[in-house]
Design an enzyme around this catalytic site. Sequence first.
Site, PDB file in Angstrom:
ATOM      1  CG  HIS A 169      51.366  38.254  28.452  1.00 38.97           C
ATOM      2  ND1 HIS A 169      52.463  39.036  28.125  1.00 38.97           N
ATOM      3  CD2 HIS A 169      50.462  39.109  28.977  1.00 38.97           C
ATOM      4  CE1 HIS A 169      52.213  40.294  28.428  1.00 38.97           C
ATOM      5  NE2 HIS A 169      51.009  40.366  28.961  1.00 38.97           N
ATOM      6  CG  ASP A 187      36.890  45.755  44.131  1.00 40.23           C
ATOM      7  OD1 ASP A 187      36.665  46.972  44.201  1.00 40.23           O
ATOM      8  OD2 ASP A 187      37.365  45.080  45.067  1.00 40.23           O
ATOM      9  CB  SER A 218      50.228  41.449  32.094  1.00 39.50           C
ATOM     10  OG  SER A 218      49.392  41.659  31.009  1.00 39.50           O
TER      11      SER A 218
END
Length: 335
Positions: free
Chosen positions: A161, A284, A299
């Site tokens: 991003h 998980d 990220s």
Amino acid sequence: MRKRKFFLAALLFAVCFLFSGTTTKVQAAGCEYYLGGMPAGFTLSEGGAEVVGLNEVAAEDGLHKPAEKAGIKPGDCIVAIDDIAIKSIADLNSALERSNGKPVKLTVKRSGETAEVEITPVKDAKTGKFKLGVLIRDMLNGIGTVTYINKETLRFGALGHAVSTDNFSELGIADSKVYLCSIVGVNKGERGRAGELRGLFMNDQPIATADKVCCSGLYGTFNNGYDFSNLKTIESAPISEAKIGKACIYSTVDGICPEEYQISIVKVDANQKDNKNFVIKITDERLIGETGGIVQGMSGSPIVQNGKLIGAVTHVFLNDPTRGYGIGIEKMLVN
């Protein structure tokens, strides 16, 4: 999983922007890549002095606001004074001292445009130094996750991003470096509050150079001397090959080595333009126990399905940290 503070986690970012003068080759799907997931420390420089706030200058004859009077705003980047380049806070201070209080011409970048303004520095009564009435910084430091490294060109992509500053202005980068980083702690995410990874730069020798930031992440080139021997090799796949169902991410939540964690892709949207091509859910239990789910700093963690790189983690749902968004890898590979 955006946040403005960039050292403890990846920065929050919003709008597409390019490093001036940089050209890159389109990387086609199907090429071989080193799979990322490792943390990296970034020092991002705009090549000037960024204005992060305005203040008053206490002179002998009272309070002055030279920057405000001249129309300077937070988010502006001072790149020159009297046509002499400003690359750091030290350069700015030196130029102001040379002015001796006489009017100077500032060259300022704002939202991709450049303008010139005249301003008269004011002498601070306490320090004797000439000031503009601004709070500034010349470097952003932080950590993020490398998504991939092209095996042939050593070009890397990270974050997934855009990168912006505290006031959400766009960030252009100049002399920016990437360093080996170790994750030393985690603030777990919880409903209504994003968690974050805490990291430390391992040394002062860069492992890569960053030269471009845009809406899909941070890009640059790894040094030839970096040890790639422990990295997995993988091919990429377009969004069209992604399916709802089981997948995994590679991320580092302790130390320097990425690990594989199980997720489920619950939605695929190839037409989404805001780097939200996937909705993913962390399944998980080990990762949920360690981080609460997706946290800032993850990220860029690569998303792998059926043995191929299909995307990267970009955001977390604040109302459910086990869920978040991902960007299709083909959007990152064009940079």
